[in-house]
Design a protein around this motif. Structure first.
Motif, short mmCIF file in Angstrom:
data_model
loop_
_atom_site.label_atom_id
_atom_site.label_comp_id
_atom_site.label_asym_id
_atom_site.label_seq_id
_atom_site.Cartn_x
_atom_site.Cartn_y
_atom_site.Cartn_z
N THR A 58 30.23 -6.49 -33.57
CA THR A 58 30.53 -7.17 -32.31
C THR A 58 29.65 -8.40 -32.18
O THR A 58 28.42 -8.29 -32.07
N ALA A 59 30.27 -9.57 -32.20
CA ALA A 59 29.50 -10.82 -32.13
C ALA A 59 28.81 -10.95 -30.78
O ALA A 59 29.40 -10.65 -29.73
N GLY A 60 27.57 -11.41 -30.82
CA GLY A 60 26.85 -11.70 -29.59
C GLY A 60 26.37 -10.49 -28.82
O GLY A 60 25.92 -10.63 -27.67
N HIS A 61 26.44 -9.28 -29.40
CA HIS A 61 25.90 -8.12 -28.70
C HIS A 61 24.42 -8.36 -28.45
O HIS A 61 23.69 -8.83 -29.34
N PRO A 62 23.92 -8.08 -27.25
CA PRO A 62 22.52 -8.39 -26.94
C PRO A 62 21.50 -7.74 -27.86
O PRO A 62 20.39 -8.23 -28.00
N GLN A 63 21.86 -6.65 -28.52
CA GLN A 63 20.93 -6.00 -29.45
C GLN A 63 21.09 -6.51 -30.88
O GLN A 63 20.36 -6.07 -31.77
N ILE A 64 22.02 -7.42 -31.08
CA ILE A 64 22.24 -7.96 -32.42
C ILE A 64 22.07 -9.48 -32.44
O ILE A 64 21.48 -10.04 -33.35
N PRO A 232 23.60 -0.04 -30.47
CA PRO A 232 24.60 -0.87 -29.79
C PRO A 232 26.01 -0.41 -30.12
O PRO A 232 26.27 0.12 -31.21
N TRP A 233 26.93 -0.65 -29.19
CA TRP A 233 28.31 -0.22 -29.37
C TRP A 233 29.24 -1.31 -28.85
O TRP A 233 28.78 -2.40 -28.47
N LEU A 234 30.51 -1.03 -28.84
CA LEU A 234 31.50 -2.00 -28.39
C LEU A 234 31.28 -2.39 -26.93
O LEU A 234 30.76 -1.61 -26.13
#
Length: 287
Positions: A58-64, A232-234
């Motif tokens: 998932t692009a831009g996930h706060p944990q990634i 992190p998840w969807l």
């Protein structure tokens, strides 16, 4: 964190998991002890290229964060003969993660090596089912691109893929590309984690993301945190997940930190450093 006393172990209901056994330090052929400060102290994985072969990210996930290159293994369009076999290739991925599994793995890697360079190659669908040819295509591409680390939190039981996967794992070994693969959650043979040229990972339940256990009994090489992991998840969410799938990226993240400090290391050196710094090495007996 590694110096803290381990928490009580939880019951784990999947296969290839730690039972808390110690390893004999005499099995480590090293001229001197290896410290974690020397192995990865202060490193963040900066400049280390990591490929996540999974369900996408998932692009831009706060944990990634941003900056993850997103690709997918896809069948090429059918030609004039619909019955002819269709080749697979690596293409840009506009769909992102379709299951959450790849996002969780990428987030775990980033939690330990926040400055590593991540690339995602999607080979799984929304039901976490995939095609062996897609897996082979992704791994062939990643090895050819000479990623330092390839995280494979999936496997296949289909025997007709075994020989090609074995050859590819050996090719990666000699090319300086390290495959880190999760053991199957069931007590079955599957691949690529069963190959000796791959670093295979099962789970322990100690709530320490840097705790590594060296396995004194085959077939798994190491155990890492894989029970009740906050990942992190969807949709920008965080989920508690369990499985060997989520132990493997802990090892991948630590290897990224080792490679920042020691960029010439390949799979043999990474395997030795992980074993030499494992938390379950028994104290050496007096001479």
């Amino acid at each position: 964190m590694s110096g803290a006393a381990p928490a009580a172990r939880r019951t784990i209901r999947f296969a290839h998991t730690s039972v808390g056994e110690s390893c004999d330090p005499g099995h480590l052929a090293a001229p001197a002890p290896v410290s974690r400060a020397w192995a990865w102290g202060g490193a963040t994985g900066r400049g280390v290229r990591v490929c996540i072969v999974d369900s996408g990210v998932t692009a831009g996930h706060p944990q990634i964060g941003d900056g993850v290159r997103q690709l997918a293994a896809a069948r090429e369009p059918a030609g004039s003969d619909p019955a002819a076999p269709r080749a697979w290739s690596i293409t840009e991925d506009t769909g992102g993660d379709v299951a959450g599994h790849g996002t969780a793995c990428a987030g775990i890697v980033r939690s330990l090596a926040p400055d590593c360079e991540l690339t995602s190659v999607r080979v799984l669908g929304g039901n976490l089912q995939g095609n062996g040819d897609a897996l082979l295509t992704a791994l062939e591409w990643a090895v050819a691109e000479r990623f330092a680390l390839i995280n494979v939190s999936l496997s296949t039981r289909r025997e007709h893929f075994k020989e090609r996967l074995h050859d590819l794992a050996d090719e990666a070994w000699f090319a300086g590309v390290t495959l880190i693969s999760a053991a199957h959650n069931s007590p079955v043979d599957s691949y690529p984690w069963r190959f000796p040229s791959v670093i295979s990972v099962g789970a322990h339940a100690v709530a320490d993301p840097e705790r590594v256990e060296s396995n004194p009994r085959p077939p798994v090489d190491f155990f890492a945190l894989g029970v009740d992991v906050a990942a992190p998840w969807l949709g920008g969410a965080t989920r508690r997940v369990s499985g060997n799938s989520f132990a493997a990226p802990h090892i991948t993240g630590l290897c990224a930190r080792i490679l920042e400090r020691h960029p010439g290391f390949g799979t043999p050196q990474l395997r030795h450093v992980l074993a030499a710094t494992a938390d379950n090495i028994a104290p050496r007996r007096p001479e």
